[in-house]
Design a protein around this motif. Structure first.
Motif, PDB file in Angstrom:
ATOM      1  N   UNK A   8       0.804  -1.224   0.000  1.00 26.30           N
ATOM      2  CA  UNK A   8       0.000   0.000   0.000  1.00 26.30           C
ATOM      3  C   UNK A   8       0.836   1.273   0.000  1.00 26.30           C
ATOM      4  N   UNK A  11       1.832   4.467   5.103  1.00 23.77           N
ATOM      5  CA  UNK A  11       0.518   4.753   5.670  1.00 23.77           C
ATOM      6  C   UNK A  11       0.642   5.091   7.155  1.00 23.77           C
ATOM      7  N   UNK A  14      -2.246   4.305  12.354  1.00 26.76           N
ATOM      8  CA  UNK A  14      -3.601   3.970  12.828  1.00 26.76           C
ATOM      9  C   UNK A  14      -4.233   2.862  11.984  1.00 26.76           C
ATOM     10  N   UNK A  15      -3.699   2.634  10.784  1.00 28.72           N
ATOM     11  CA  UNK A  15      -4.246   1.575   9.931  1.00 28.72           C
ATOM     12  C   UNK A  15      -3.735   0.191  10.307  1.00 28.72           C
ATOM     13  N   UNK A  58      -4.567  -4.123   9.070  1.00 36.85           N
ATOM     14  CA  UNK A  58      -5.980  -4.519   9.105  1.00 36.85           C
ATOM     15  C   UNK A  58      -6.916  -3.511   8.440  1.00 36.85           C
ATOM     16  N   UNK A  59      -6.590  -2.236   8.507  1.00 35.27           N
ATOM     17  CA  UNK A  59      -7.446  -1.243   7.844  1.00 35.27           C
ATOM     18  C   UNK A  59      -7.022  -1.035   6.386  1.00 35.27           C
ATOM     19  N   UNK A  60      -6.032  -1.786   5.946  1.00 37.18           N
ATOM     20  CA  UNK A  60      -5.567  -1.635   4.566  1.00 37.18           C
ATOM     21  C   UNK A  60      -5.709  -2.933   3.805  1.00 37.18           C
ATOM     22  N   UNK A  61      -4.574  -3.498   3.394  1.00 34.07           N
ATOM     23  CA  UNK A  61      -4.584  -4.634   2.473  1.00 34.07           C
ATOM     24  C   UNK A  61      -4.723  -5.972   3.175  1.00 34.07           C
ATOM     25  N   UNK A  63      -2.492  -7.506   5.034  1.00 31.81           N
ATOM     26  CA  UNK A  63      -1.248  -8.284   5.020  1.00 31.81           C
ATOM     27  C   UNK A  63      -0.637  -8.316   6.410  1.00 31.81           C
TER      28      UNK A  63
END
Ligand SMILES: [Zn+2]
Lengths: 90, 186
Positions: A8, A11, A14-15, A58-61, A63
Motif C-alpha cells: 500500500x 501509511x 492507525x491503519x 488490518x485497515x488496509x490490504x 497483510x
C-alpha cells in the motif's frame, strides 16, 4: 508513526495493529520439548534499539508484515510481507 | 402474493448535496470477490483477459474494459464490478458473490477531496492518487475501499451493515468543509 506497507505504500500507523515480536513466526516443531515451547510462548528480549515485529495492516490490504522498528526512536526500517519472510506453502 | 422489493443499502439516506459536493448511491451491481489460488495467478490473469478483457490489477490499481471493472481489494484480492464473473475463472480463483455485502457511494464535486481528507489518512494528491487509483484504508475508523473514478469523483465502499454510519460520517465532513468555505461574517 508511519509504516511503509510493501503493497500500500507509506501509511499512518492507525491503519495497523501490533502483534508482537516476529519470533512468533519461528514456531518450534511439535516434539521440540517443553523448554523450547516455553521459550517460544513466553520469553522475549526487550531491546533498546532495533527489533523485528509483526504488524497487521488490518485497515488496509490485510497483510501480515515483518517490520523493523527502533524501540528508542520509534523509527521504522525495512518492512516486508510476512509471507516473503516465512515462505508460504500452497 | 407478496412481492419483495430489493432495497439498496443507503435507501432513504441519499442523495445529499452540501456546499457543492454531492453524495449519491452507486447503482446496485453484482460484486464478485476474486482471490487467486496460490500458484494460479498466471492462469487467472490469462482467464481474466480471455473472459473479460481485464488485466489483474497491481496493488492500488484498477483495470477496466467496457462496463467491467476490476478493483484491487487487498492482498491477493480484487473485486469485479459491472459484469458477472465468468465460470472459467473458478478453476484458478475463489469467487465469492459479495453483491449484498457492500454499500457503494460516490462523492463528487470540487470539494470532494477536502471532505475525504477529513476522514481518510491517504495521500490524495494527483501524483499519489490519480484517476483509476484505489486504496483500502479507513473512513473515520471504518475499513473501506476508496477508488478515484474521475478527477473530482470518488467511489467509497463500506460494509453494508454500516451504511448509515458511512453516510453519517461523510455528511458531517461535507458540512464541515461547506462551513469552512463560507465567507467570514462582517
Ligand atoms: Zn497494506
Amino acid at each position: 508513526m508511519r509504516i511503509a506497507c510493501p503493497l500500500c505504500g507509506e501509511r499512518d500507523s492507525r491503519e495497523f495493529s501490533y502483534k508482537g515480536h516476529a519470533l512468533a513466526l519461528e514456531r518450534p516443531a511439535e516434539d521440540a520439548g517443553v523448554a523450547a515451547w516455553d521459550d517460544y510462548l513466553h520469553n522475549r528480549d526487550n531491546p533498546a534499539g532495533l527489533t523485528q515485529e509483526l504488524w497487521f495492516h488490518d485497515m488496509g490490504c490485510a497483510s501480515w508484515l515483518v517490520a523493523e522498528r527502533n524501540t528508542v526512536t520509534h523509527e521504522f526500517g525495512a518492512v516486508r510481507l510476512a509471507e516473503d519472510v516465512k515462505g508460504a506453502k500452497p | 402474493m407478496i412481492e419483495l422489493k430489493p432495497l439498496s443499502p443507503a435507501t432513504g439516506l441519499l442523495p445529499l448535496d452540501i456546499g457543492g459536493v454531492t453524495l449519491r448511491e452507486a447503482e446496485m451491481a453484482a460484486l464478485t470477490l476474486i482471490a487467486p489460488y496460490m500458484g494460479r495467478e498466471a492462469q487467472l490473469t490469462e482467464a481474466l483477459e480471455a473472459a473479460h478483457g481485464l488485466g489483474w490489477p497491481q496493488a492500488g490499481e484498477t483495470s477496466a474494459s467496457g462496463a467491467a471493472r476490476l478493483i484491487w481489494f487487498g492482498r491477493k484480492q480484487a473485486v469485479l464490478v459491472g459484469a458477472a464473473a465468468s465460470a472459467k475463472l473458478a478453476a484458478h480463483a475463489a469467487l465469492t458473490d459479495q453483491s449484498d455485502a457492500w454499500s457503494c457511494v460516490v462523492l463528487e464535486g470540487a470539494g470532494a477531496r477536502d471532505v475525504l481528507a477529513r476522514l481518510a489518512p491517504l495521500d490524495m494528491r494527483d501524483v499519489a492518487f490519480p484517476v483509476g487509483a484505489t486504496a483500502r484504508t479507513e473512513v473515520f475508523h471504518m475499513a473501506c475501499s476508496i477508488t478515484r473514478i474521475e478527477a473530482q469523483s470518488w467511489q467509497i465502499m463500506g460494509f453494508r451493515s454500516m451504511a448509515k454510519t458511512l453516510v453519517h460520517d461523510l455528511q458531517v465532513a461535507m458540512e464541515g468543509v461547506a462551513a469552512r468555505a463560507k465567507p467570514a461574517l462582517t
